[in-house]
Design a protein around this motif. Structure first.
Motif, PDB file in Angstrom:
ATOM      1  N   ASP A   1       1.933   1.903  -3.603  1.00  0.00           N
ATOM      2  CA  ASP A   1       0.996   2.314  -4.342  1.00  0.00           C
ATOM      3  C   ASP A   1       0.789   3.860  -4.013  1.00  0.00           C
ATOM      4  O   ASP A   1       0.213   4.750  -5.054  1.00  0.00           O
ATOM      5  CB  ASP A   1      -0.226   1.757  -3.947  1.00  0.00           C
ATOM      6  CG  ASP A   1      -0.315   0.035  -4.732  1.00  0.00           C
ATOM      7  OD1 ASP A   1       0.861  -0.055  -5.601  1.00  0.00           O
ATOM      8  OD2 ASP A   1      -1.051  -0.638  -4.419  1.00  0.00           O
ATOM      9  N   GLU A   2       0.718   4.214  -2.825  1.00  0.00           N
ATOM     10  CA  GLU A   2       0.339   5.479  -2.446  1.00  0.00           C
ATOM     11  C   GLU A   2       1.690   6.315  -2.788  1.00  0.00           C
ATOM     12  O   GLU A   2       1.515   7.686  -3.189  1.00  0.00           O
ATOM     13  CB  GLU A   2       0.123   5.628  -0.884  1.00  0.00           C
ATOM     14  CG  GLU A   2      -1.256   5.065  -0.627  1.00  0.00           C
ATOM     15  CD  GLU A   2      -1.623   5.205   0.873  1.00  0.00           C
ATOM     16  OE1 GLU A   2      -0.859   6.206   1.583  1.00  0.00           O
ATOM     17  OE2 GLU A   2      -2.493   4.399   1.514  1.00  0.00           O
TER      18      GLU A   2
ATOM     19  N   GLU B   1       0.719  -1.196   0.130  1.00  0.00           N
ATOM     20  CA  GLU B   1      -0.027   0.092   0.068  1.00  0.00           C
ATOM     21  C   GLU B   1       0.654   1.204  -0.157  1.00  0.00           C
ATOM     22  O   GLU B   1       0.653   2.212  -0.671  1.00  0.00           O
ATOM     23  CB  GLU B   1      -1.061   0.097   1.338  1.00  0.00           C
ATOM     24  CG  GLU B   1      -1.917   1.248   1.326  1.00  0.00           C
ATOM     25  CD  GLU B   1      -2.889   1.363   0.150  1.00  0.00           C
ATOM     26  OE1 GLU B   1      -3.213   2.444   0.206  1.00  0.00           O
ATOM     27  OE2 GLU B   1      -3.098   0.382  -0.362  1.00  0.00           O
TER      28      GLU B   1
END
Length: 262
Positions: free
Chosen positions: A256-257, A253
């Protein structure tokens, strides 16, 4: 009410040497950043005693005392917080001598503290003949380094040393020697620590899951008996699997961010 009474009873029966060790932990580690403070030592102690139960050490008060004291005292001389960046067990050695512990106990406690670090396995030191007590304390310390708390500790330490969060151009170091791992030369990122250490801990756990059944001969013919009275112990390796997965999801995550994909 009963639970509180049980906790109070445990507190009153705590050995004096353990109480003194707790005070020493607070006095020597209380001013550190939250990645390696007194709360860390207390969590490792609680995890170690839980793992010790699962490893069958409850029948040995001597082993439990070794486990508890080693877990409490293991980070007092952590090289990351010493003046010369060298592990220093002087305070612990003095404490154990003043408490007049048997020499064999002192040696085992110090042996665990000196031998449990990740840096030793980076150096490929062998733990084939490691004691159960060492495995229990080592696994407890490593469990506190991964999962949700491990993530919080990782970024806390990175912030305390002014590390940047991430830089795609700075790759995780490979094939680290013990010296290179300890010195942490060159510019490093907090996220790289997951790849250099934290993701490796799951496969280094020493304690393993086991099943224990309590036999009641009068009811053992009933198939439901085994489902209801079989206790599954989540020793270090199984606990690490869950925490490892949590970290993997977090890092995925994070990337991705960072890249704007999420």
């Amino acid at each position: 009410m009963a639970a509180r009474e049980g906790q109070e009873e445990m507190a009153t029966t705590k050995p004096e040497v353990v109480r003194k060790a707790e005070r020493l932990v607070v006095s020597t580690m209380g001013g550190r950043d939250a990645s390696h403070d007194a709360a860390h030592a207390f969590r490792v102690r609680d995890l170690a005693l839980s793992l010790a139960k699962e490893e069958g050490l409850v029948s040995s008060p001597q082993s439990l005392e070794i486990v508890e004291l080693a877990a409490l005292l293991h980070d007092i001389g952590d090289y990351k917080y010493t003046k010369d960046l060298v592990e220093d067990t002087t305070i612990v050695e003095k404490f154990l001598e003043e408490e007049v512990l048997e020499e064999s106990k002192r040696e085992k406690i110090l042996g665990i503290i000196k031998g449990m670090g990740f840096k030793n396995e980076v150096a490929q030191l062998s733990f084939v003949n490691a004691s159960v007590e060492l495995g229990v304390v080592q696994d407890a310390d490593r469990l506190d380094a991964i999962g949700a708390i491990g993530i919080a500790r990782c970024f806390t330490f990175g912030g305390s040393t002014n590390q940047i969060l991430h830089d795609p151009d700075i790759l995780p170091r490979q094939g680290l020697s013990k010296e290179a791992y300890m010195k942490k030369e060159g510019k490093q990122t907090t996220i790289n620590h997951f790849h250099e250490k934290l993701f490796k801990l799951k496969d280094l756990m020493k304690t393993k899951c086991r099943i224990r059944a309590y036999v009641d001969f009068e009811n053992m013919q009933d198939p439901l008996y085994w489902d209801s009275l079989t206790e599954k112990f989540q020793a270090g390796k199984e606990r690490a699997e869950r925490r490892h997965k949590f970290m993997q999801d977090f890092v995925a995550e994070f990337y991705d961010e960072w890249s704007g994909r999420a």
